[in-house]
Design an enzyme around this catalytic site. Structure first.
Site, PDB file in Angstrom:
ATOM      1  N   LYS A  13       0.835  -1.213   0.000  1.00 38.21           N
ATOM      2  CA  LYS A  13       0.000   0.000   0.000  1.00 38.21           C
ATOM      3  C   LYS A  13       0.871   1.266   0.000  1.00 38.21           C
ATOM      4  CE  LYS A  13      -2.203  -1.164   3.845  1.00 38.21           C
ATOM      5  NZ  LYS A  13      -1.601  -2.480   4.131  1.00 38.21           N
ATOM      6  N   ARG A  88     -10.421   0.859   8.087  1.00 35.18           N
ATOM      7  CA  ARG A  88      -9.984  -0.498   8.388  1.00 35.18           C
ATOM      8  C   ARG A  88     -11.041  -1.307   9.108  1.00 35.18           C
ATOM      9  NH1 ARG A  88      -4.123   0.093   8.505  1.00 35.18           N
ATOM     10  NH2 ARG A  88      -3.182  -1.886   9.047  1.00 35.18           N
ATOM     11  N   ARG A 127      11.737  -6.428   5.525  1.00 33.29           N
ATOM     12  CA  ARG A 127      11.774  -5.032   5.961  1.00 33.29           C
ATOM     13  C   ARG A 127      12.240  -4.919   7.414  1.00 33.29           C
ATOM     14  NH1 ARG A 127       6.259  -2.021   5.654  1.00 33.29           N
ATOM     15  NH2 ARG A 127       5.803  -3.356   7.421  1.00 33.29           N
ATOM     16  N   ARG A 133      10.682  -1.768  12.275  1.00 33.91           N
ATOM     17  CA  ARG A 133       9.375  -1.301  12.742  1.00 33.91           C
ATOM     18  C   ARG A 133       8.931  -2.184  13.899  1.00 33.91           C
ATOM     19  NH1 ARG A 133       4.697  -0.219   8.239  1.00 33.91           N
ATOM     20  NH2 ARG A 133       3.364  -1.389   9.666  1.00 33.91           N
ATOM     21  N   ARG A 144      -1.599  -8.899  13.052  1.00 31.59           N
ATOM     22  CA  ARG A 144      -2.042  -7.957  12.005  1.00 31.59           C
ATOM     23  C   ARG A 144      -2.851  -8.697  10.937  1.00 31.59           C
ATOM     24  NH1 ARG A 144       3.728  -5.687  10.781  1.00 31.59           N
ATOM     25  NH2 ARG A 144       2.814  -4.558   9.019  1.00 31.59           N
TER      26      ARG A 144
HETATM   27  P1  AP5 Z   1       4.656  -1.641   1.968  1.00 32.42           P
HETATM   28  O1  AP5 Z   1       4.521  -0.775   0.766  1.00 32.42           O
HETATM   29  O2  AP5 Z   1       5.164  -1.041   3.216  1.00 32.42           O
HETATM   30  O3  AP5 Z   1       3.256  -2.366   2.265  1.00 32.42           O
HETATM   31  P2  AP5 Z   1       2.040  -1.913   3.163  1.00 32.42           P
HETATM   32  O4  AP5 Z   1       0.835  -2.574   2.595  1.00 32.42           O
HETATM   33  O5  AP5 Z   1       2.035  -0.427   3.287  1.00 32.42           O
HETATM   34  O6  AP5 Z   1       2.452  -2.626   4.514  1.00 32.42           O
HETATM   35  P3  AP5 Z   1       2.352  -2.124   6.006  1.00 32.42           P
HETATM   36  O7  AP5 Z   1       3.198  -3.029   6.778  1.00 32.42           O
HETATM   37  O8  AP5 Z   1       2.575  -0.661   6.109  1.00 32.42           O
HETATM   38  O9  AP5 Z   1       0.793  -2.434   6.254  1.00 32.42           O
HETATM   39  P4  AP5 Z   1      -0.028  -2.412   7.522  1.00 32.42           P
HETATM   40  O10 AP5 Z   1      -1.402  -2.318   6.999  1.00 32.42           O
HETATM   41  O11 AP5 Z   1       0.251  -3.531   8.441  1.00 32.42           O
HETATM   42  O12 AP5 Z   1       0.497  -1.108   8.311  1.00 32.42           O
HETATM   43  P5  AP5 Z   1      -0.085   0.314   8.643  1.00 32.42           P
HETATM   44  O13 AP5 Z   1       1.071   1.213   8.726  1.00 32.42           O
HETATM   45  O14 AP5 Z   1      -1.234   0.674   7.818  1.00 32.42           O
HETATM   46  O15 AP5 Z   1       5.512  -2.909   1.551  1.00 32.42           O
HETATM   47  C1  AP5 Z   1       5.952  -3.843   2.516  1.00 32.42           C
HETATM   48  C2  AP5 Z   1       7.411  -4.219   2.236  1.00 32.42           C
HETATM   49  O16 AP5 Z   1       7.477  -4.918   1.001  1.00 32.42           O
HETATM   50  C3  AP5 Z   1       8.349  -3.017   2.103  1.00 32.42           C
HETATM   51  O17 AP5 Z   1       9.605  -3.336   2.612  1.00 32.42           O
HETATM   52  C4  AP5 Z   1       8.419  -2.802   0.580  1.00 32.42           C
HETATM   53  O18 AP5 Z   1       9.628  -2.199   0.188  1.00 32.42           O
HETATM   54  C5  AP5 Z   1       8.283  -4.210   0.056  1.00 32.42           C
HETATM   55  N1  AP5 Z   1       7.572  -4.277  -1.236  1.00 32.42           N
HETATM   56  C6  AP5 Z   1       6.571  -3.464  -1.669  1.00 32.42           C
HETATM   57  N2  AP5 Z   1       6.151  -3.839  -2.907  1.00 32.42           N
HETATM   58  C7  AP5 Z   1       6.908  -4.919  -3.246  1.00 32.42           C
HETATM   59  C8  AP5 Z   1       6.955  -5.751  -4.406  1.00 32.42           C
HETATM   60  N3  AP5 Z   1       6.135  -5.547  -5.463  1.00 32.42           N
HETATM   61  N4  AP5 Z   1       7.837  -6.784  -4.415  1.00 32.42           N
HETATM   62  C9  AP5 Z   1       8.666  -6.995  -3.364  1.00 32.42           C
HETATM   63  N5  AP5 Z   1       8.692  -6.224  -2.243  1.00 32.42           N
HETATM   64  C10 AP5 Z   1       7.813  -5.193  -2.185  1.00 32.42           C
HETATM   65  O19 AP5 Z   1      -0.646   0.081  10.123  1.00 32.42           O
HETATM   66  C11 AP5 Z   1       0.215  -0.231  11.191  1.00 32.42           C
HETATM   67  C12 AP5 Z   1      -0.557  -0.273  12.490  1.00 32.42           C
HETATM   68  O20 AP5 Z   1      -1.094   1.021  12.784  1.00 32.42           O
HETATM   69  C13 AP5 Z   1      -1.793  -1.194  12.526  1.00 32.42           C
HETATM   70  O21 AP5 Z   1      -1.432  -2.511  12.824  1.00 32.42           O
HETATM   71  C14 AP5 Z   1      -2.603  -0.532  13.627  1.00 32.42           C
HETATM   72  O22 AP5 Z   1      -2.078  -0.831  14.897  1.00 32.42           O
HETATM   73  C15 AP5 Z   1      -2.384   0.935  13.375  1.00 32.42           C
HETATM   74  N6  AP5 Z   1      -3.355   1.499  12.419  1.00 32.42           N
HETATM   75  C16 AP5 Z   1      -3.073   2.103  11.237  1.00 32.42           C
HETATM   76  N7  AP5 Z   1      -4.191   2.510  10.632  1.00 32.42           N
HETATM   77  C17 AP5 Z   1      -5.216   2.135  11.448  1.00 32.42           C
HETATM   78  C18 AP5 Z   1      -6.622   2.251  11.364  1.00 32.42           C
HETATM   79  N8  AP5 Z   1      -7.214   2.829  10.293  1.00 32.42           N
HETATM   80  N9  AP5 Z   1      -7.371   1.755  12.378  1.00 32.42           N
HETATM   81  C19 AP5 Z   1      -6.812   1.172  13.453  1.00 32.42           C
HETATM   82  N10 AP5 Z   1      -5.471   1.024  13.594  1.00 32.42           N
HETATM   83  C20 AP5 Z   1      -4.685   1.503  12.589  1.00 32.42           C
HETATM   84 MG    MG Z   2       2.163   0.933   4.888  1.00 37.88          MG
END
Ligand code: AP5
Ligand code: MG
Length: 191
Positions: A13, A88, A127, A133, A144
């Protein structure tokens, strides 16, 4: 233009949102990035969220909705907004709909990235070795994924029911491959 980039943890994402932001001038609003910033700054919100995030659980809906409510007007002032990591839960989606409706807006598209779970875990663990992280541990990753299946997936059905354009896109291949698929799926031309 209000769009959502949707998908399980590690699906790309954030990676794709950066590309979409550049190409289409949509403002990238990532609730995860905002929360990590609050944690790093040690704000009251950050203090409340830190332990929840490290465990891989979702922070309370009210807290997140409040964050988005405060940032949306500024983000909406430009060409549009791309939401990442929000909504979410069904309650978050309903709150977003109400916020947008107040301004005469609505969600126009959802891009849902599709990546098999073993690849997701591999990406996140890779990562973890670089970024450290707090939620990139085996236990937090499992939690997650669990939250995603239990609460977040339902958000897609919510938008499908409302006839919002939901585009499922394979998140496999290189980031550029994925972006090309997204570009074709949403079919908006660069300004
Ligand atoms: P990346 O682009 O970082 O993927 P992502 O989908 O953004 O993954 P996240 O880990 O950020 O998702 P998440 O939903 O768990 O975290 P969020 O921050 O929203 O890619 C991942 C890795 O793969 C990177 O190293 C990248 O370089 C690599 N990659 C990318 N594309 C690739 C490809 N094509 N091939 C190979 N490698 C690739 O949420 C974190 C926490 O915050 C939640 O758990 C929760 O506690 C809280 N939170 C956030 N939003 C909310 C909400 N709305 N409600 C409640 N809690 C929330
Ligand atoms: Mg992300």
């Amino acid at each position: 233009m209000i769009g959502i980039i949707f998908g399980p943890p590690g699906s790309g994402k954030g990676t794709q949102a950066a590309k979409i932001e550049d190409a289409f001038h949509l403002k990238h609003l990532s609730t995860g990035d905002i929360l990590r910033h609050e944690v790093a700054e040690g704000t009251p919100v950050g203090k409340e969220a830190a332990r929840i995030m490290a465990a891989g659980d979702l922070v309370p809906d009210e807290l997140i909705v409040d964050i988005v409510r405060r940032r949306l007007p500024e983000a909406e002032a430009g060409a549009g907004v791309l939401l990442d990591g929000f909504p979410r839960t069904l309650r978050q989606a309903q709150a977003l709909d109400r916020m947008l409706a107040d301004e005469g807006h609505h969600v126009e598209f959802v891009v849902a990235l599709d990546v098999p779970e073993d690849e997701l875990v591999e990406r996140i663990l890779r990562r973890a070795r670089v970024e450290g992280r707090s939620d990139d541990t085996k236990e937090a990753i499992a939690e997650r994924m669990h939250e995603y299946h239990k609460l977040t997936q339902a958000v897609l059905d919510h938008y499908r029911r409302q006839d919002v354009r939901v585009e499922k896109v394979s998140g496999m291949g290189t980031p550029d491959d994925v972006f090309e698929r997204i570009r074709r799926a949403i079919g908006i031309s660069s300004p």
